[in-house]
Design a protein around this motif. Structure first.
Motif, mmCIF file in Angstrom:
data_model
loop_
_atom_site.group_PDB
_atom_site.id
_atom_site.type_symbol
_atom_site.label_atom_id
_atom_site.label_comp_id
_atom_site.label_asym_id
_atom_site.label_seq_id
_atom_site.Cartn_x
_atom_site.Cartn_y
_atom_site.Cartn_z
ATOM 1 N N ASP A 210 54.852 117.267 88.921
ATOM 2 C CA ASP A 210 55.351 115.948 88.516
ATOM 3 C C ASP A 210 56.693 115.634 89.181
ATOM 4 O OD1 ASP A 210 53.640 114.996 85.855
ATOM 5 O OD2 ASP A 210 53.626 117.163 86.272
ATOM 6 N N THR A 211 56.739 114.472 89.791
ATOM 7 C CA THR A 211 57.960 114.063 90.489
ATOM 8 C C THR A 211 58.280 112.606 90.165
ATOM 9 O OG1 THR A 211 56.672 113.420 92.410
ATOM 10 C CG2 THR A 211 57.632 115.625 92.450
ATOM 11 N N TYR A 212 59.468 112.184 90.571
ATOM 12 C CA TYR A 212 59.858 110.786 90.371
ATOM 13 C C TYR A 212 60.710 110.344 91.564
ATOM 14 C CZ TYR A 212 64.050 113.241 88.737
ATOM 15 O OH TYR A 212 65.139 114.079 88.654
ATOM 16 N N GLN A 213 60.754 109.039 91.781
ATOM 17 C CA GLN A 213 61.650 108.484 92.795
ATOM 18 C C GLN A 213 63.081 108.658 92.298
ATOM 19 O OE1 GLN A 213 60.722 106.793 95.794
ATOM 20 N NE2 GLN A 213 58.769 107.753 95.329
ATOM 21 N N ARG A 217 64.878 104.180 87.087
ATOM 22 C CA ARG A 217 65.823 103.873 86.017
ATOM 23 C C ARG A 217 65.220 104.124 84.643
ATOM 24 N NH1 ARG A 217 69.964 104.906 87.424
ATOM 25 N NH2 ARG A 217 71.013 103.653 85.868
ATOM 26 N N ASP A 218 63.907 104.053 84.543
ATOM 27 C CA ASP A 218 63.270 104.275 83.252
ATOM 28 C C ASP A 218 62.249 105.398 83.409
ATOM 29 O OD1 ASP A 218 61.773 104.228 80.916
ATOM 30 O OD2 ASP A 218 62.170 102.096 80.611
ATOM 31 N N THR A 220 60.397 106.885 81.078
ATOM 32 C CA THR A 220 59.347 107.012 80.066
ATOM 33 C C THR A 220 57.961 107.214 80.695
ATOM 34 O OG1 THR A 220 60.675 105.605 78.650
ATOM 35 C CG2 THR A 220 58.404 105.959 77.964
ATOM 36 N N PRO A 221 57.576 106.390 81.699
ATOM 37 C CA PRO A 221 56.247 106.620 82.299
ATOM 38 C C PRO A 221 56.142 107.980 82.995
ATOM 39 C CG PRO A 221 57.093 104.456 82.910
ATOM 40 C CD PRO A 221 58.223 105.194 82.271
ATOM 41 N N VAL A 222 57.239 108.444 83.573
ATOM 42 C CA VAL A 222 57.214 109.742 84.286
ATOM 43 C C VAL A 222 56.977 110.879 83.292
ATOM 44 C CG1 VAL A 222 58.594 111.354 85.665
ATOM 45 C CG2 VAL A 222 58.773 108.888 86.074
ATOM 46 N N THR A 224 55.846 110.699 80.054
ATOM 47 C CA THR A 224 54.768 110.575 79.059
ATOM 48 C C THR A 224 53.696 111.662 79.220
ATOM 49 O OG1 THR A 224 55.166 108.214 78.791
ATOM 50 C CG2 THR A 224 52.985 109.009 78.149
ATOM 51 N N PRO A 225 53.140 111.867 80.445
ATOM 52 C CA PRO A 225 52.108 112.909 80.551
ATOM 53 C C PRO A 225 52.637 114.329 80.368
ATOM 54 C CG PRO A 225 52.553 111.917 82.701
ATOM 55 C CD PRO A 225 53.321 111.137 81.707
ATOM 56 N N ALA A 250 64.680 109.930 77.550
ATOM 57 C CA ALA A 250 63.269 109.523 77.550
ATOM 58 C C ALA A 250 62.397 110.607 76.918
ATOM 59 C CB ALA A 250 62.813 109.233 78.981
#
Lengths: 400, 288
Positions: A210-213, A217-218, A220-222, A224-225, A250
């Motif tokens: 699991d990664t994120y940009q 800024r939010d 929560t979607p990152v 949630t799983p 979050a």
């Protein structure tokens, strides 16, 4: 006649004044210390500005302090320290330009860059120009032979991660762990080494992709799983101080009850403002100086930094060290002032009192175990737990 | 699934509000305001200072952000963009000016507010929890406020005199001028309104996501993305673009998380295909 006499007197007076001023300048120049330029190439703008800003401000604070108290005596010469800084904007191309600027200015000792790709990019320039640099980046190839000009300025994640996971496994009963990282080279490499360390300890890794940009800024979607997997430990690999409170908040708001940790240094006030009490229990590798181990000199450094820049940054607990190592090594071998090979020779046997810690702690170079040569500064590995606006020391370790 | 949809709607409301100001300025003046993200950041820091540091009520802080950015926007239009548009026949001159304003604001913000991430105390405590959905009350409130602001903005544009004048300007600048619309005046009001929207949304979101001096550029890029999806210069398009991007992000991060960070890869790939089929976005320009 009288007019001529007056004119002669005026000319004589002006000439005397000019001579007095010139004489004053000459004596002042004779009294002034020589200048020793130390470079900084790192990120002081953009989302990761906190990393480099704490770096350069630590250097500027320490340099101003040393200059105010008469300068630094290296051999028979006393120097005033001049910090030459360059903002690489976390861009490897600019980091190269920054290191070239340092070379053009005749600088042999540079602190930075702050990230992996920047540190790797400047290596050819540093080696060609005879520059020793102190990156805050973890790729081992920078510190393993044939490389010899880079000195790791902090504890690497692959050194602190195993210690933290072992502590949490033994003391807090952690069995499952999930990793989340920004989609950038530093956090991803730190995640990979963290995953390997966790698996080696027998922990079950329930999420490792699991990664994120980095500009998210939010979160929560990152998260949630990941939260649905209910890991005992959530590791925020290589998380930037700006993102840590948002991720913690979050995760907690999504109902995550487990432990959260990272291997990067964080700032207590940023956590307090961004996540409040939701950040309680967050574990990080702190700056190398907590209230329990800090000396009066470290307290004075913090006071001076706060006076100069308005607000202290806890990351400077580690970043205060690089300039100190450079200066103390030069003191130990004055020939190294313009000869980095002399500097390298001194590193193997170098030892000096650590002014920032209580007790008889020493400044020395380490890294033999990780890199096969001494290419890392010895700073205490302080693992912190955040609680109500402050870091509390969980344990203090060290690396070799 | 309810959680994923709720996340998408909430993100979409945020994004739509961010994109509105950008698309308004583009519609009125054909200016790509690269400084939109920096205006958002400045709005965030003003709310941080007023609410987080001075302890003023959140709504007062939000008002301060909106008014300050409105004034700054008006001054930037009057003193900079109006002059450049009048003197330069090349459209890229305004883009260069916008980029210069962005860099200038970046530097000013860094000097004034420092490099650290800043946050404020939660405006509402507590979390709504059901079997299918977890949503903090402050997010629900901010989401509702964002929808309210979007609605108010649309009503203003539809029924107020300045709104009608700005719509006329966006449709045909010359015709509007011939019909007696004061172009300079309404361009300034439009730019101020766009900047004010950026300031308000920055202030609104500081309560959730905090703010730091380096996020202006990424915010602008995301806003451009939404505007491209919806159609440049179309208010409805910006709103649609915001909600579409929010929903794709939420679904993508949930469905594709096991494959690493490919959500944005998918978004950009889809956007390239989409723009090759509909180069003007969903709704195109002009708006009616």
């Amino acid at each position: 006649m009288s007019t001529r006499r007056m004119a002669t007197k005026a000319i004589a007076l002006v000439a005397a004044s000019i001579l007095a001023v010139i004489a004053g300048e000459i004596s002042q120049a004779e009294a002034a210390n020589k200048e020793l330029k130390i470079g900084f190439v790192g990120v002081t703008s953009g989302p990761a500005a906190a990393w480099g800003t704490s770096n350069v401000r630590s250097m500027q604070t320490r340099a101003a302090w040393l200059n105010e108290t008469g300068g630094v005596k290296i051999g028979d010469t006393t120097y005033d320290i001049n910090i030459v800084s360059f903002d690489d904007q976390k861009d490897p191309k600019r980091a190269i330009a920054g290191m070239e600027k340092m070379a053009q200015e005749g600088i042999h000792y540079v602190v930075g860059p702050n990230v992996d790709d920047g540190a790797a990019a400047v290596r050819p320039v540093a080696e060609k120009a005879g520059i020793i640099y102190f990156p805050y980046a973890f790729p081992k190839e920078l510190y393993v032979t044939p490389a010899s000009n880079a000195v790791l300025g902090m504890i690497a994640s692959y050194q602190s991660g195993p210690a933290i996971y072992k502590y949490l496994k033994d003391k807090r009963g952690v069995k499952t762990v999930a990793f989340v990282a920004a989609n950038e080279s530093d956090p991803l490499s730190q995640r990979d080494s963290g995953v390997a360390a966790a698996k080696a300890l027998g922990l079950q890794v329930v999420a490792e992709k699991d990664t994120y940009q980095n500009d998210t800024r939010d979160f929560t979607p990152v998260l949630t799983p990941i939260v649905k997997l209910k890991p005992d430990l959530l590791v925020l690999s290589g998380v930037a101080p700006a993102n840590a409170p948002l991720l913690i908040r979050a995760a907690r708001e999504l109902g995550y009850k487990g432990l959260i940790s990272t291997e990067t240094a964080q700032d207590a006030k940023v956590l307090q403002e961004g996540a409040g009490e939701l950040a309680n229990g967050f574990i990080s590798v702190g700056g190398a100086s907590t209230p329990e181990i800090r000396s009066p000199a470290m307290n004075e450094f913090i006071d001076r930094y706060t006076k100069m820049f308005g607000e202290y940054n806890d990351e400077s607990n580690t970043k205060v060290y690089a300039l100190e190592y450079i200066l103390e090594t030069l003191k130990a071998n004055p020939k190294a002032i313009d000869n980095v090979e002399e500097f390298k020779r001194t590193m193997d046997s170098f030892s000096a009192p650590n002014p920032f810690m209580i007790g008889d702690n020493k400044l020395r170079y380490v890294g033999s175990t990780s890199f096969g040569q001494k290419r890392q500064v010895a700073v205490p590995m302080v693992v912190n737990e955040y609680s109500d606006g402050k870091f509390k020391t969980l344990f203090v370790g060290e690396v070799d | 699934m309810a959680q994923v949809i709720a996340n998408g709607v909430y993100l979409g409301a945020q994004y739509a509000l961010i994109a509105l100001g950008l698309t308004l300025i583009f519609a009125l003046m054909n200016v790509l305001n690269f400084a939109h993200g920096q205006m958002y950041v400045l709005g965030g820091f003003i709310t941080y200072t007023a609410y987080g540091q001075l302890g003023l009520p959140f709504i007062v802080a939000l008002l301060a952000s909106g008014v300050t950015l409105g004034v700054i926007g008006a001054l930037i239009e009057k003193l900079l963009f109006r002059t450049v548009i009048r003197r330069s026949v090349r459209e890229e001159s305004t883009m260069l000016l916008a980029a210069a304003v962005a860099y200038f604001l970046d530097a000013v913000i860094l000097l004034l507010f420092g490099e650290k991430q800043r946050g404020v105390p939660k405006i509402v405590n507590g979390v709504f929890v059901s079997d299918a959905l977890i949503m903090p009350y402050d997010r629900l409130l901010i989401g509702a406020l964002a929808v309210l602001f979007i609605g108010a903005f649309m009503l203003f544009m539809q029924f107020s005199k300045p709104g009608r004048a700005m719509r006329a300007l966006a449709q045909d600048r010359v015709a509007a001028q011939l019909m007696g619309v004061r172009v300079d005046r309404y361009s300034m009001i439009g730019f101020a309104l766009g900047a004010m929207l950026a300031g308000v949304v920055g202030g609104l979101l500081v309560a959730i996501t905090g703010v730091n001096s380096g996020i202006g550029g990424p915010i602008s890029i995301k806003a451009f993305l939404m505007v491209m999806i919806g159609g440049a210069g179309v208010v409805g398009g910006a709103i649609a673009g915001g909600f579409i991007l929010g929903m794709i992000e939420s679904v993508g991060l949930s469905v594709l998380h096991a494959y690493g960070d490919i959500t944005y890869l998918v978004i950009f790939a889809a956007l390239m295909v989409f723009l090759s089929i509909r180069p003007n976005g969903l709704m195109g320009k002009p708006w009616g």
